[in-house]
Motif scaffolding. Structure first.
Motif, mmCIF file in Angstrom:
data_model
loop_
_atom_site.group_PDB
_atom_site.id
_atom_site.type_symbol
_atom_site.label_atom_id
_atom_site.label_comp_id
_atom_site.label_asym_id
_atom_site.label_seq_id
_atom_site.Cartn_x
_atom_site.Cartn_y
_atom_site.Cartn_z
ATOM 1 N N ARG A 139 2.277 2.001 -8.409
ATOM 2 C CA ARG A 139 3.571 1.307 -8.446
ATOM 3 C C ARG A 139 4.616 2.088 -7.644
ATOM 4 N NH1 ARG A 139 4.770 -2.758 -12.149
ATOM 5 N NH2 ARG A 139 6.911 -2.073 -12.317
ATOM 6 N N SER A 140 4.636 3.392 -7.812
ATOM 7 C CA SER A 140 5.590 4.226 -7.087
ATOM 8 C C SER A 140 5.356 4.131 -5.574
ATOM 9 C CB SER A 140 5.485 5.668 -7.567
ATOM 10 O OG SER A 140 6.388 6.479 -6.870
ATOM 11 N N ARG A 141 4.102 4.190 -5.151
ATOM 12 C CA ARG A 141 3.791 4.057 -3.718
ATOM 13 C C ARG A 141 4.279 2.724 -3.179
ATOM 14 N NH1 ARG A 141 -2.443 4.984 -2.818
ATOM 15 N NH2 ARG A 141 -1.917 4.126 -0.777
ATOM 16 N N ILE A 142 4.050 1.665 -3.946
ATOM 17 C CA ILE A 142 4.465 0.327 -3.516
ATOM 18 C C ILE A 142 5.984 0.244 -3.414
ATOM 19 C CG2 ILE A 142 4.540 -2.105 -4.208
ATOM 20 C CD1 ILE A 142 1.716 -1.586 -5.501
ATOM 21 N N THR B 286 12.407 -9.865 7.356
ATOM 22 C CA THR B 286 11.566 -10.495 6.348
ATOM 23 C C THR B 286 10.599 -9.440 5.837
ATOM 24 O OG1 THR B 286 9.974 -11.259 7.991
ATOM 25 C CG2 THR B 286 11.696 -12.806 7.367
ATOM 26 N N ILE B 287 10.363 -9.493 4.555
ATOM 27 C CA ILE B 287 9.463 -8.545 3.917
ATOM 28 C C ILE B 287 8.379 -9.353 3.217
ATOM 29 C CG2 ILE B 287 9.252 -6.657 2.267
ATOM 30 C CD1 ILE B 287 11.226 -5.884 4.374
ATOM 31 N N THR B 288 7.147 -9.225 3.672
ATOM 32 C CA THR B 288 6.046 -9.933 3.036
ATOM 33 C C THR B 288 5.272 -8.983 2.136
ATOM 34 O OG1 THR B 288 4.480 -9.428 4.803
ATOM 35 C CG2 THR B 288 5.815 -11.457 5.056
ATOM 36 N N MET B 289 4.530 -9.560 1.219
ATOM 37 C CA MET B 289 3.684 -8.744 0.352
ATOM 38 C C MET B 289 2.632 -8.027 1.195
ATOM 39 S SD MET B 289 4.898 -8.925 -2.708
ATOM 40 C CE MET B 289 3.845 -8.874 -4.152
ATOM 41 N N SER B 290 2.137 -8.675 2.237
ATOM 42 C CA SER B 290 1.153 -8.033 3.126
ATOM 43 C C SER B 290 1.754 -6.824 3.817
ATOM 44 C CB SER B 290 0.651 -9.024 4.178
ATOM 45 O OG SER B 290 -0.094 -10.037 3.579
ATOM 46 N N ALA B 291 2.998 -6.969 4.295
ATOM 47 C CA ALA B 291 3.661 -5.853 4.971
ATOM 48 C C ALA B 291 3.873 -4.689 4.009
ATOM 49 C CB ALA B 291 4.992 -6.309 5.566
ATOM 50 N N ILE B 292 4.232 -5.003 2.761
ATOM 51 C CA ILE B 292 4.431 -3.946 1.761
ATOM 52 C C ILE B 292 3.106 -3.260 1.465
ATOM 53 C CG2 ILE B 292 5.096 -3.461 -0.629
ATOM 54 C CD1 ILE B 292 7.100 -5.860 -0.335
ATOM 55 N N ALA B 293 2.048 -4.050 1.295
ATOM 56 C CA ALA B 293 0.721 -3.476 1.035
ATOM 57 C C ALA B 293 0.297 -2.568 2.184
ATOM 58 C CB ALA B 293 -0.304 -4.589 0.813
ATOM 59 N N ASP B 294 0.484 -3.030 3.413
ATOM 60 C CA ASP B 294 0.134 -2.216 4.593
ATOM 61 C C ASP B 294 0.928 -0.911 4.610
ATOM 62 O OD1 ASP B 294 -1.647 -4.158 5.434
ATOM 63 O OD2 ASP B 294 -0.305 -4.971 6.991
ATOM 64 N N GLU B 295 2.235 -1.012 4.370
ATOM 65 C CA GLU B 295 3.099 0.175 4.377
ATOM 66 C C GLU B 295 2.690 1.169 3.291
ATOM 67 O OE1 GLU B 295 6.266 2.688 5.585
ATOM 68 O OE2 GLU B 295 5.471 0.904 6.591
ATOM 69 N N ALA B 296 2.214 0.640 2.157
ATOM 70 C CA ALA B 296 1.795 1.494 1.043
ATOM 71 C C ALA B 296 0.360 1.998 1.197
ATOM 72 C CB ALA B 296 1.924 0.741 -0.277
ATOM 73 N N GLY B 297 -0.351 1.458 2.199
ATOM 74 C CA GLY B 297 -1.745 1.845 2.393
ATOM 75 C C GLY B 297 -2.657 1.296 1.312
ATOM 76 N N LEU B 298 -2.339 0.092 0.854
ATOM 77 C CA LEU B 298 -3.105 -0.551 -0.212
ATOM 78 C C LEU B 298 -3.529 -1.949 0.208
ATOM 79 C CD1 LEU B 298 -0.674 0.308 -3.143
ATOM 80 C CD2 LEU B 298 -2.902 1.371 -2.751
ATOM 81 N N SER B 299 -4.470 -2.506 -0.517
ATOM 82 C CA SER B 299 -4.841 -3.898 -0.293
ATOM 83 C C SER B 299 -3.813 -4.786 -0.985
ATOM 84 C CB SER B 299 -6.229 -4.181 -0.864
ATOM 85 O OG SER B 299 -6.187 -4.103 -2.281
ATOM 86 N N ARG B 300 -3.764 -6.055 -0.567
ATOM 87 C CA ARG B 300 -2.880 -7.009 -1.241
ATOM 88 C C ARG B 300 -3.301 -7.167 -2.698
ATOM 89 N NH1 ARG B 300 -1.992 -12.530 1.203
ATOM 90 N NH2 ARG B 300 -0.364 -12.519 -0.350
ATOM 91 N N GLN B 301 -4.604 -7.100 -2.947
ATOM 92 C CA GLN B 301 -5.105 -7.224 -4.318
ATOM 93 C C GLN B 301 -4.544 -6.102 -5.191
ATOM 94 O OE1 GLN B 301 -9.354 -7.010 -4.734
ATOM 95 N NE2 GLN B 301 -9.304 -7.612 -6.887
ATOM 96 N N ALA B 302 -4.536 -4.892 -4.673
ATOM 97 C CA ALA B 302 -3.983 -3.757 -5.431
ATOM 98 C C ALA B 302 -2.488 -3.970 -5.691
ATOM 99 C CB ALA B 302 -4.213 -2.451 -4.678
ATOM 100 N N LEU B 303 -1.806 -4.524 -4.696
ATOM 101 C CA LEU B 303 -0.375 -4.803 -4.848
ATOM 102 C C LEU B 303 -0.146 -5.813 -5.976
ATOM 103 C CD1 LEU B 303 2.348 -4.370 -2.787
ATOM 104 C CD2 LEU B 303 2.012 -6.807 -2.793
ATOM 105 N N TYR B 304 -0.949 -6.884 -5.986
ATOM 106 C CA TYR B 304 -0.779 -7.910 -7.011
ATOM 107 C C TYR B 304 -1.255 -7.457 -8.387
ATOM 108 C CZ TYR B 304 0.958 -11.435 -3.815
ATOM 109 O OH TYR B 304 1.737 -12.142 -2.934
ATOM 110 N N LEU B 305 -2.076 -6.427 -8.448
ATOM 111 C CA LEU B 305 -2.437 -5.857 -9.741
ATOM 112 C C LEU B 305 -1.253 -5.080 -10.338
ATOM 113 C CD1 LEU B 305 -6.090 -4.622 -9.105
ATOM 114 C CD2 LEU B 305 -5.358 -6.511 -10.591
ATOM 115 N N ALA B 306 -0.435 -4.543 -9.473
ATOM 116 C CA ALA B 306 0.729 -3.780 -9.923
ATOM 117 C C ALA B 306 1.950 -4.668 -10.171
ATOM 118 C CB ALA B 306 1.070 -2.702 -8.896
#
Length: 193
Positions: A9-12, A26-46
């Motif tokens: 969560r902190s990384r995201i 514009t800020i997309t969930m994909s862009a946030i996941a990429d910036e955090a070095g995570l998959s979109r799935q990991a982002l949506y788990l958080a």
């Protein structure tokens, strides 16, 4: 919550903050996941969705600015008037560091409903604090005759907003000390008997 969930969560949140502060329109969930070095799935788990993430982001940013401690200081003030002055002091001291994020969210929220929801959540929280201060001034018998606590809270909320700070300090060139003194004089004359 496990330590790895907290770390994820902190990384995201840090990644989203970097993207927003970089001025991305514009800020997309994909862009946030990429910036955090995570998959979109990991982002949506958080975070369940972008609104959930943006609300957490503004709370995260407030936490980094010490808002929780500042709110405690306002609540612990010796009187409602002292609490009002503490709100003004908080804005005078913390708005300069918060301006880049506030500016970015101002642009972002106009085109992204999730950002607007998060901004509104933050504003609602600030309004609740103003209501508590107005109610305290009224309970102490210091609220101007004929003024109700709801109107008093609205006046505190709008007068101490980041937009008002920006207009007076950044655009009009007031110093922090001038902002603090003049807003204190204005709100005391408007609200207090």
């Amino acid at each position: 919550m496990s330590s790895s969930e907290t770390t994820t969560r902190s990384r995201i949140l840090q990644a989203a903050l970097r993207l927003i502060e970089s001025g991305a329109k514009t800020i997309t969930m994909s862009a946030i996941a990429d910036e955090a070095g995570l998959s979109r799935q990991a982002l949506y788990l958080a975070f369940s969705d972008k609104s959930d993430l943006f609300i957490a982001l503004l709370r995260f940013a407030d936490g980094r600015r010490g808002i929780v401690q500042e709110q405690a200081r306002i609540r612990a003030a010796e009187s409602g008037i002292a609490a009002l002055l503490a709100i003004i002091d908080l804005q005078a001291r913390l708005s300069p560091a918060y301006k880049p994020l506030a500016d970015a969210f101002d642009v972002l929220r106009r085109q992204d409903p999730a950002a607007q929801n998060a901004w509104q959540d933050r504003q609602n929280d600030r309004l609740e604090g103003c209501r508590a201060v107005a109610a305290r001034i009224a309970a102490e018998g210091k609220l101007r005759l004929g003024l109700d606590t709801s109107t008093a809270a609205d006046l505190i909320w709008t007068t101490t907003s980041s937009t008002t700070w920006d207009d007076l300090v950044v655009k009009r060139g007031w110093t922090a000390a001038e902002y603090q003194k003049r807003l204190a004089e204005l709100l005391l004359s408007l609200l207090v008997t």
